[in-house]
Design a protein around this motif. Structure first.
Motif, PDB file in Angstrom:
ATOM      1  N   LEU A 108      11.944  -8.662  29.371  1.00  0.00           N
ATOM      2  CA  LEU A 108      12.302  -9.355  28.422  1.00  0.00           C
ATOM      3  C   LEU A 108      11.213  -9.410  27.376  1.00  0.00           C
ATOM      4  O   LEU A 108      10.189 -10.078  27.526  1.00  0.00           O
ATOM      5  CB  LEU A 108      12.677 -10.863  28.687  1.00  0.00           C
ATOM      6  N   ASP A 109      11.086  -8.664  26.067  1.00  0.00           N
ATOM      7  CA  ASP A 109      10.049  -8.614  25.282  1.00  0.00           C
ATOM      8  C   ASP A 109      10.332  -9.495  24.243  1.00  0.00           C
ATOM      9  O   ASP A 109      11.136  -9.519  23.173  1.00  0.00           O
ATOM     10  CB  ASP A 109      10.151  -7.029  24.600  1.00  0.00           C
ATOM     11  N   LEU A 110       9.705 -10.663  24.231  1.00  0.00           N
ATOM     12  CA  LEU A 110       9.952 -11.726  23.381  1.00  0.00           C
ATOM     13  C   LEU A 110       8.998 -11.350  22.008  1.00  0.00           C
ATOM     14  O   LEU A 110       9.798 -11.878  21.097  1.00  0.00           O
ATOM     15  CB  LEU A 110       8.951 -13.112  24.048  1.00  0.00           C
ATOM     16  N   GLY A 111       8.299 -10.837  22.016  1.00  0.00           N
ATOM     17  CA  GLY A 111       7.723 -10.337  20.730  1.00  0.00           C
ATOM     18  C   GLY A 111       8.762  -9.533  20.000  1.00  0.00           C
ATOM     19  O   GLY A 111       8.797  -9.700  18.695  1.00  0.00           O
ATOM     20  N   LYS A 112       9.411  -8.759  20.514  1.00  0.00           N
ATOM     21  CA  LYS A 112      10.486  -7.668  19.656  1.00  0.00           C
ATOM     22  C   LYS A 112      11.635  -8.605  19.382  1.00  0.00           C
ATOM     23  O   LYS A 112      12.135  -8.559  18.155  1.00  0.00           O
ATOM     24  CB  LYS A 112      10.951  -6.722  20.755  1.00  0.00           C
ATOM     25  N   GLU A 145      13.180 -12.982  13.084  1.00  0.00           N
ATOM     26  CA  GLU A 145      12.600 -13.178  11.881  1.00  0.00           C
ATOM     27  C   GLU A 145      13.365 -12.331  10.871  1.00  0.00           C
ATOM     28  O   GLU A 145      13.452 -12.690   9.718  1.00  0.00           O
ATOM     29  CB  GLU A 145      11.340 -12.895  11.919  1.00  0.00           C
ATOM     30  N   GLU A 146      13.518 -11.179  11.204  1.00  0.00           N
ATOM     31  CA  GLU A 146      14.105 -10.151  10.117  1.00  0.00           C
ATOM     32  C   GLU A 146      15.747 -10.788   9.775  1.00  0.00           C
ATOM     33  O   GLU A 146      15.967 -10.864   8.491  1.00  0.00           O
ATOM     34  CB  GLU A 146      14.620  -8.627  10.898  1.00  0.00           C
ATOM     35  N   ILE A 147      16.563 -11.367  10.590  1.00  0.00           N
ATOM     36  CA  ILE A 147      17.787 -11.791  10.350  1.00  0.00           C
ATOM     37  C   ILE A 147      17.566 -13.071   9.496  1.00  0.00           C
ATOM     38  O   ILE A 147      18.366 -13.186   8.473  1.00  0.00           O
ATOM     39  CB  ILE A 147      18.293 -12.288  11.822  1.00  0.00           C
ATOM     40  N   LEU A 148      16.739 -13.919  10.001  1.00  0.00           N
ATOM     41  CA  LEU A 148      16.351 -15.327   9.181  1.00  0.00           C
ATOM     42  C   LEU A 148      16.030 -14.615   7.721  1.00  0.00           C
ATOM     43  O   LEU A 148      16.477 -15.438   6.618  1.00  0.00           O
ATOM     44  CB  LEU A 148      15.852 -16.136   9.851  1.00  0.00           C
ATOM     45  N   GLY A 149      15.202 -13.558   7.536  1.00  0.00           N
ATOM     46  CA  GLY A 149      14.646 -13.324   6.167  1.00  0.00           C
ATOM     47  C   GLY A 149      15.822 -12.915   5.446  1.00  0.00           C
ATOM     48  O   GLY A 149      15.791 -13.373   3.965  1.00  0.00           O
ATOM     49  N   HIS A 150      16.806 -12.106   5.909  1.00  0.00           N
ATOM     50  CA  HIS A 150      17.667 -11.709   5.299  1.00  0.00           C
ATOM     51  C   HIS A 150      18.945 -12.823   5.055  1.00  0.00           C
ATOM     52  O   HIS A 150      19.410 -12.813   3.788  1.00  0.00           O
ATOM     53  CB  HIS A 150      18.620 -10.595   6.100  1.00  0.00           C
ATOM     54  N   GLN A 207      11.493 -12.110  18.703  1.00  0.00           N
ATOM     55  CA  GLN A 207      11.104 -12.698  17.763  1.00  0.00           C
ATOM     56  C   GLN A 207      10.986 -11.855  16.403  1.00  0.00           C
ATOM     57  O   GLN A 207      11.402 -12.242  15.426  1.00  0.00           O
ATOM     58  CB  GLN A 207       9.528 -13.249  17.942  1.00  0.00           C
ATOM     59  N   LYS A 208      10.540 -10.708  16.333  1.00  0.00           N
ATOM     60  CA  LYS A 208      10.600  -9.901  15.269  1.00  0.00           C
ATOM     61  C   LYS A 208      11.962  -9.962  14.666  1.00  0.00           C
ATOM     62  O   LYS A 208      12.304  -9.894  13.502  1.00  0.00           O
ATOM     63  CB  LYS A 208       9.922  -8.682  15.240  1.00  0.00           C
ATOM     64  N   ASP A 263      15.749 -22.324  15.966  1.00  0.00           N
ATOM     65  CA  ASP A 263      15.565 -23.258  17.085  1.00  0.00           C
ATOM     66  C   ASP A 263      14.834 -22.189  18.334  1.00  0.00           C
ATOM     67  O   ASP A 263      13.674 -22.571  18.797  1.00  0.00           O
ATOM     68  CB  ASP A 263      16.507 -24.053  17.810  1.00  0.00           C
ATOM     69  N   ILE A 264      15.593 -21.000  18.565  1.00  0.00           N
ATOM     70  CA  ILE A 264      14.913 -20.132  19.372  1.00  0.00           C
ATOM     71  C   ILE A 264      13.600 -19.598  18.887  1.00  0.00           C
ATOM     72  O   ILE A 264      12.583 -19.417  19.616  1.00  0.00           O
ATOM     73  CB  ILE A 264      16.179 -18.930  19.814  1.00  0.00           C
ATOM     74  N   LEU A 265      13.421 -19.446  17.831  1.00  0.00           N
ATOM     75  CA  LEU A 265      12.315 -18.769  17.135  1.00  0.00           C
ATOM     76  C   LEU A 265      11.191 -19.734  17.480  1.00  0.00           C
ATOM     77  O   LEU A 265       9.960 -19.374  17.518  1.00  0.00           O
ATOM     78  CB  LEU A 265      12.605 -18.429  15.522  1.00  0.00           C
ATOM     79  N   ASP A 266      11.581 -20.965  17.040  1.00  0.00           N
ATOM     80  CA  ASP A 266      10.403 -22.109  17.165  1.00  0.00           C
ATOM     81  C   ASP A 266       9.864 -22.139  18.628  1.00  0.00           C
ATOM     82  O   ASP A 266       8.666 -22.093  18.699  1.00  0.00           O
ATOM     83  CB  ASP A 266      10.984 -23.530  16.680  1.00  0.00           C
ATOM     84  N   ASP A 267      10.893 -22.211  19.537  1.00  0.00           N
ATOM     85  CA  ASP A 267      10.632 -22.161  20.905  1.00  0.00           C
ATOM     86  C   ASP A 267       9.751 -20.869  21.441  1.00  0.00           C
ATOM     87  O   ASP A 267       8.775 -21.037  22.106  1.00  0.00           O
ATOM     88  CB  ASP A 267      11.758 -22.341  21.752  1.00  0.00           C
ATOM     89  N   ILE A 268      10.200 -19.906  21.059  1.00  0.00           N
ATOM     90  CA  ILE A 268       9.429 -18.429  21.322  1.00  0.00           C
ATOM     91  C   ILE A 268       7.834 -18.618  20.659  1.00  0.00           C
ATOM     92  O   ILE A 268       7.222 -18.106  21.423  1.00  0.00           O
ATOM     93  CB  ILE A 268      10.206 -17.261  20.749  1.00  0.00           C
ATOM     94  N   ASP A 269       7.860 -19.052  19.369  1.00  0.00           N
ATOM     95  CA  ASP A 269       6.415 -19.101  19.080  1.00  0.00           C
ATOM     96  C   ASP A 269       5.534 -20.197  19.968  1.00  0.00           C
ATOM     97  O   ASP A 269       4.244 -19.801  19.755  1.00  0.00           O
ATOM     98  CB  ASP A 269       6.457 -19.853  17.355  1.00  0.00           C
ATOM     99  N   LYS A 270       6.154 -21.109  20.489  1.00  0.00           N
ATOM    100  CA  LYS A 270       4.990 -21.902  21.364  1.00  0.00           C
ATOM    101  C   LYS A 270       4.483 -21.151  22.800  1.00  0.00           C
ATOM    102  O   LYS A 270       3.905 -21.756  23.430  1.00  0.00           O
ATOM    103  CB  LYS A 270       5.928 -23.214  21.570  1.00  0.00           C
ATOM    104  N   ILE A 271       5.137 -20.053  23.058  1.00  0.00           N
ATOM    105  CA  ILE A 271       4.986 -19.354  24.128  1.00  0.00           C
ATOM    106  C   ILE A 271       3.739 -18.439  24.144  1.00  0.00           C
ATOM    107  O   ILE A 271       3.530 -17.589  23.238  1.00  0.00           O
ATOM    108  CB  ILE A 271       6.078 -18.544  24.852  1.00  0.00           C
ATOM    109  N   GLY A 272       2.598 -18.589  24.884  1.00  0.00           N
ATOM    110  CA  GLY A 272       1.343 -18.061  24.906  1.00  0.00           C
ATOM    111  C   GLY A 272       1.494 -16.494  25.447  1.00  0.00           C
ATOM    112  O   GLY A 272       2.368 -16.104  25.832  1.00  0.00           O
ATOM    113  N   SER A 273       0.468 -15.796  25.130  1.00  0.00           N
ATOM    114  CA  SER A 273       0.514 -14.477  25.181  1.00  0.00           C
ATOM    115  C   SER A 273       0.538 -14.027  26.946  1.00  0.00           C
ATOM    116  O   SER A 273       1.227 -13.185  27.257  1.00  0.00           O
ATOM    117  CB  SER A 273      -0.844 -13.608  24.738  1.00  0.00           C
TER     118      SER A 273
END
Length: 125
Positions: free
Chosen positions: A103-107, A113-118, A109-110, A81-91
């Motif tokens: 707060l580095d949202l790109g970091k 994604e690593e945690i969910l990928g594992h 987010q990555k 859910d957090i990842l989905d919300d972060i994805d909607k935030i523009g640059s």
């Protein structure tokens, strides 16, 4: 895991079904509106029922699952859910948040994604 028989499962929106009558669960991924999370296919119902709960939350009601597993599932759902919300935030807003709050949202987010990928590669069965 064993299916609980004659157990009433809440789907949200005031909808309930018996646990042993659920045939399949399908997460709603495209154009998911508020509360639209999962299609629930039920025995003898010709169309899927739209539930406001995730498939993992519904499964946790259907089967006997250890508490630790439920907590892990909830944590991964929260991260998604957090990842989905972060994805909607523009640059522009991301840059402003980084400048103002450090707060580095790109970091973040990555890392999510690593945690969910594992997690996807090692889901409990």
């Amino acid at each position: 895991m064993e299916i609980r028989e004659n157990y009433i499962v809440p789907l949200g929106y005031g909808k309930f079904v018996r646990s042993d009558k659920i045939i399949a669960l399908e997460p709603i991924e495209d154009e998911r509106g508020p509360g639209r999370r999962t299609k629930v296919y039920v025995e003898e119902v010709p169309y899927p029922i739209t539930a406001s709960r995730t498939e993992n939350a519904i499964v946790s009601n259907i089967v006997e699952t250890p508490r630790e597993t439920l907590e892990a599932i909830a944590a991964f759902e929260l991260l998604q859910d957090i990842l989905d919300d972060i994805d909607k935030i523009g640059s522009m807003l991301r840059n402003s948040i980084k400048k103002e709050a450090g707060l580095d949202l790109g970091k973040i987010q990555k890392r999510i994604e690593e945690i969910l990928g594992h997690q996807i590669g090692s889901e409990p069965s």
